[in-house]
Design a protein around this motif. Structure first.
Motif, PDB file in Angstrom:
ATOM      1  N   ALA A  13     116.879 -57.278  23.338  1.00 29.40           N
ATOM      2  CA  ALA A  13     118.461 -57.260  23.958  1.00 29.40           C
ATOM      3  C   ALA A  13     118.852 -55.793  23.808  1.00 29.40           C
ATOM      4  O   ALA A  13     118.459 -55.141  22.963  1.00 29.40           O
ATOM      5  N   GLY A  14     119.342 -55.470  25.199  1.00 25.99           N
ATOM      6  CA  GLY A  14     119.695 -54.208  25.521  1.00 25.99           C
ATOM      7  C   GLY A  14     118.751 -53.140  25.993  1.00 25.99           C
ATOM      8  O   GLY A  14     119.231 -52.032  26.419  1.00 25.99           O
ATOM      9  N   ASP A  15     117.558 -53.569  25.924  1.00 27.46           N
ATOM     10  CA  ASP A  15     116.495 -52.727  26.489  1.00 27.46           C
ATOM     11  C   ASP A  15     116.743 -52.914  28.283  1.00 27.46           C
ATOM     12  O   ASP A  15     117.270 -53.536  28.630  1.00 27.46           O
ATOM     13  N   SER A  16     115.791 -51.930  28.780  1.00 25.54           N
ATOM     14  CA  SER A  16     115.680 -52.219  30.216  1.00 25.54           C
ATOM     15  C   SER A  16     114.461 -52.242  30.578  1.00 25.54           C
ATOM     16  O   SER A  16     113.410 -52.130  29.898  1.00 25.54           O
ATOM     17  N   LEU A  17     114.172 -52.745  32.072  1.00 26.08           N
ATOM     18  CA  LEU A  17     112.706 -53.114  32.536  1.00 26.08           C
ATOM     19  C   LEU A  17     112.889 -52.928  33.837  1.00 26.08           C
ATOM     20  O   LEU A  17     114.001 -53.187  34.626  1.00 26.08           O
ATOM     21  N   ARG A  18     111.966 -52.543  34.561  1.00 22.03           N
ATOM     22  CA  ARG A  18     111.709 -52.480  35.915  1.00 22.03           C
ATOM     23  C   ARG A  18     110.631 -53.282  36.640  1.00 22.03           C
ATOM     24  O   ARG A  18     109.688 -53.106  36.385  1.00 22.03           O
ATOM     25  N   LEU A  19     111.067 -54.127  37.580  1.00 20.98           N
ATOM     26  CA  LEU A  19     110.116 -55.085  38.164  1.00 20.98           C
ATOM     27  C   LEU A  19     109.860 -54.507  39.635  1.00 20.98           C
ATOM     28  O   LEU A  19     110.735 -53.628  40.078  1.00 20.98           O
ATOM     29  N   SER A  20     108.809 -54.564  39.994  1.00 20.56           N
ATOM     30  CA  SER A  20     108.188 -54.242  41.228  1.00 20.56           C
ATOM     31  C   SER A  20     107.432 -55.276  42.115  1.00 20.56           C
ATOM     32  O   SER A  20     106.882 -56.044  41.437  1.00 20.56           O
ATOM     33  N   CYS A  21     107.623 -55.095  43.395  1.00 20.73           N
ATOM     34  CA  CYS A  21     106.955 -56.213  44.230  1.00 20.73           C
ATOM     35  C   CYS A  21     106.495 -55.647  45.395  1.00 20.73           C
ATOM     36  O   CYS A  21     107.259 -54.694  45.951  1.00 20.73           O
ATOM     37  N   VAL A  22     105.138 -55.723  45.673  1.00 23.43           N
ATOM     38  CA  VAL A  22     104.589 -55.170  46.805  1.00 23.43           C
ATOM     39  C   VAL A  22     104.165 -56.107  47.701  1.00 23.43           C
ATOM     40  O   VAL A  22     103.602 -57.315  47.276  1.00 23.43           O
ATOM     41  N   ALA A  23     104.622 -56.159  49.173  1.00 21.45           N
ATOM     42  CA  ALA A  23     104.141 -57.127  50.089  1.00 21.45           C
ATOM     43  C   ALA A  23     103.358 -56.565  51.443  1.00 21.45           C
ATOM     44  O   ALA A  23     103.391 -55.244  51.478  1.00 21.45           O
ATOM     45  N   THR A  24     102.598 -57.295  51.937  1.00 24.03           N
ATOM     46  CA  THR A  24     101.651 -56.998  52.933  1.00 24.03           C
ATOM     47  C   THR A  24     102.626 -56.978  54.119  1.00 24.03           C
ATOM     48  O   THR A  24     102.304 -56.225  55.170  1.00 24.03           O
ATOM     49  N   ALA A  25     103.668 -57.538  54.180  1.00 20.25           N
ATOM     50  CA  ALA A  25     104.844 -57.301  55.210  1.00 20.25           C
ATOM     51  C   ALA A  25     105.918 -57.923  54.637  1.00 20.25           C
ATOM     52  O   ALA A  25     106.179 -58.678  53.679  1.00 20.25           O
ATOM     53  N   SER A  26     107.241 -57.349  55.215  1.00 18.10           N
ATOM     54  CA  SER A  26     108.430 -57.718  54.813  1.00 18.10           C
ATOM     55  C   SER A  26     109.346 -58.188  55.937  1.00 18.10           C
ATOM     56  O   SER A  26     109.072 -57.718  57.217  1.00 18.10           O
ATOM     57  N   PHE A  27     110.259 -59.053  55.664  1.00 14.21           N
ATOM     58  CA  PHE A  27     111.093 -59.414  56.865  1.00 14.21           C
ATOM     59  C   PHE A  27     112.746 -59.053  56.588  1.00 14.21           C
ATOM     60  O   PHE A  27     112.987 -58.201  55.522  1.00 14.21           O
ATOM     61  N   ARG A  28     113.619 -59.605  57.131  1.00 11.65           N
ATOM     62  CA  ARG A  28     114.974 -59.249  57.195  1.00 11.65           C
ATOM     63  C   ARG A  28     115.334 -58.971  55.769  1.00 11.65           C
ATOM     64  O   ARG A  28     116.102 -58.023  55.341  1.00 11.65           O
ATOM     65  N   ALA A  29     115.287 -60.209  54.954  1.00 11.00           N
ATOM     66  CA  ALA A  29     115.641 -60.055  53.482  1.00 11.00           C
ATOM     67  C   ALA A  29     114.489 -60.207  52.466  1.00 11.00           C
ATOM     68  O   ALA A  29     113.532 -60.638  52.902  1.00 11.00           O
ATOM     69  N   MET A  30     114.616 -59.296  51.486  1.00  7.16           N
ATOM     70  CA  MET A  30     113.953 -59.327  50.334  1.00  7.16           C
ATOM     71  C   MET A  30     114.549 -59.546  49.043  1.00  7.16           C
ATOM     72  O   MET A  30     115.785 -59.224  49.196  1.00  7.16           O
ATOM     73  N   GLY A  31     114.037 -60.618  48.223  1.00  6.85           N
ATOM     74  CA  GLY A  31     115.020 -60.906  47.116  1.00  6.85           C
ATOM     75  C   GLY A  31     114.351 -61.236  45.967  1.00  6.85           C
ATOM     76  O   GLY A  31     112.994 -61.250  45.944  1.00  6.85           O
ATOM     77  N   TRP A  32     114.897 -61.133  44.659  1.00  5.80           N
ATOM     78  CA  TRP A  32     114.399 -61.626  43.463  1.00  5.80           C
ATOM     79  C   TRP A  32     115.064 -62.992  43.005  1.00  5.80           C
ATOM     80  O   TRP A  32     116.512 -62.953  43.127  1.00  5.80           O
ATOM     81  N   PHE A  33     114.588 -63.845  42.672  1.00  8.23           N
ATOM     82  CA  PHE A  33     114.703 -65.095  41.920  1.00  8.23           C
ATOM     83  C   PHE A  33     114.148 -65.039  40.418  1.00  8.23           C
ATOM     84  O   PHE A  33     113.340 -64.444  40.271  1.00  8.23           O
ATOM     85  N   ARG A  34     114.807 -66.129  39.808  1.00  8.45           N
ATOM     86  CA  ARG A  34     114.271 -66.208  38.450  1.00  8.45           C
ATOM     87  C   ARG A  34     114.344 -67.806  38.145  1.00  8.45           C
ATOM     88  O   ARG A  34     115.283 -68.749  38.508  1.00  8.45           O
ATOM     89  N   GLN A  35     113.336 -67.924  37.096  1.00  9.58           N
ATOM     90  CA  GLN A  35     113.214 -69.378  36.860  1.00  9.58           C
ATOM     91  C   GLN A  35     112.959 -69.501  35.449  1.00  9.58           C
ATOM     92  O   GLN A  35     111.863 -69.114  34.997  1.00  9.58           O
ATOM     93  N   ALA A  36     114.122 -69.976  34.615  1.00  8.88           N
ATOM     94  CA  ALA A  36     113.782 -70.211  33.067  1.00  8.88           C
ATOM     95  C   ALA A  36     112.947 -71.684  32.841  1.00  8.88           C
ATOM     96  O   ALA A  36     113.417 -72.445  33.667  1.00  8.88           O
ATOM     97  N   PRO A  37     112.646 -71.899  31.759  1.00  6.14           N
ATOM     98  CA  PRO A  37     111.923 -72.959  31.488  1.00  6.14           C
ATOM     99  C   PRO A  37     112.950 -74.216  31.512  1.00  6.14           C
ATOM    100  O   PRO A  37     113.950 -74.036  30.848  1.00  6.14           O
ATOM    101  N   GLY A  38     112.718 -75.360  32.252  1.00  6.56           N
ATOM    102  CA  GLY A  38     113.485 -76.378  32.282  1.00  6.56           C
ATOM    103  C   GLY A  38     114.853 -76.326  33.324  1.00  6.56           C
ATOM    104  O   GLY A  38     115.698 -77.151  33.426  1.00  6.56           O
ATOM    105  N   LYS A  39     114.834 -74.938  33.785  1.00  7.90           N
ATOM    106  CA  LYS A  39     116.072 -74.807  34.814  1.00  7.90           C
ATOM    107  C   LYS A  39     115.312 -74.821  36.181  1.00  7.90           C
ATOM    108  O   LYS A  39     114.253 -74.382  36.567  1.00  7.90           O
ATOM    109  N   GLU A  40     116.439 -74.765  37.176  1.00  9.48           N
ATOM    110  CA  GLU A  40     115.915 -74.567  38.557  1.00  9.48           C
ATOM    111  C   GLU A  40     115.860 -73.101  38.887  1.00  9.48           C
ATOM    112  O   GLU A  40     116.550 -72.256  38.359  1.00  9.48           O
ATOM    113  N   ARG A  41     115.131 -72.702  39.845  1.00  6.22           N
ATOM    114  CA  ARG A  41     115.034 -71.344  40.419  1.00  6.22           C
ATOM    115  C   ARG A  41     116.405 -70.975  40.918  1.00  6.22           C
ATOM    116  O   ARG A  41     117.224 -71.468  41.562  1.00  6.22           O
ATOM    117  N   GLU A  42     116.819 -69.629  40.559  1.00  5.86           N
ATOM    118  CA  GLU A  42     118.143 -69.234  40.712  1.00  5.86           C
ATOM    119  C   GLU A  42     117.991 -67.999  41.360  1.00  5.86           C
ATOM    120  O   GLU A  42     117.139 -66.961  40.879  1.00  5.86           O
TER     121      GLU A  42
END
Length: 121
Positions: A13-42
Motif C-alpha cells: 500500500a502506498g507504492d506505485s505501479l505502471r500498467l501497459s497495453c499494446v494493441a494491434t489496432a485501436s479505436f475511438r476509446a481505449m480503457g482500463w477496467f478491473r475485476q476483483a474476486p467475486g465482483k463485477e468488472r468495473e
C-alpha cells in the motif's frame, strides 16, 4: 484485434505501479477496467482518441493517470498511492465507444487478457 496487457505485480500500500497495453489496432476509446474476486468488472479509466479526453472513476481519480500513444496503439496506466482495494485483475479494452458509454464494459469490443495487481496493506 489483439491487446496485450502487462505490468501487474505484488506491491505494498502506498507504492506505485505502471500498467501497459499494446494493441494491434485501436479505436475511438481505449480503457482500463478491473475485476476483483467475486465482483463485477468495473471501469477504471479511459482515453478518447478524438480530443484526447480522459475519464476516471471516482475511486482512482487523483491517484491514477491514463495515457495513450495513438501512433503505437499503446495505453498506459500509472497507478500511484495504491490501496488494498485496488487489488484486482486489470484489463485493457478498445472500441468505437460513444462518450455516454465510455464507462460501460459491454460497450467495448476488444479486450486483452488481465494483468493481476495485488496490493498488500
Amino acid at each position: 484485434v489483439q491487446l496485450q496487457a502487462s505490468g501487474g505485480g505484488l506491491v505494498q500500500a502506498g507504492d506505485s505501479l505502471r500498467l501497459s497495453c499494446v494493441a494491434t489496432a485501436s479505436f475511438r476509446a481505449m480503457g482500463w477496467f478491473r475485476q476483483a474476486p467475486g465482483k463485477e468488472r468495473e471501469f477504471v479509466a479511459a482515453h478518447r482518441k478524438d480530443g484526447g479526453y480522459t475519464y476516471y472513476s471516482d475511486s482512482v481519480k487523483g491517484r491514477f493517470t491514463i495515457s495513450r500513444d495513438n501512433a503505437k496503439n499503446t495505453l498506459s496506466l500509472q497507478m500511484d498511492s495504491l490501496k488494498s482495494e485496488d487489488t484486482a485483475n486489470y484489463y485493457c479494452a478498445t472500441g468505437n465507444v460513444i462518450v455516454g458509454l465510455i464507462r460501460t464494459p459491454t460497450a467495448y469490443t476488444y479486450w486483452g487478457q488481465g494483468t493481476l495487481v495485488t496490493v498488500s496493506s
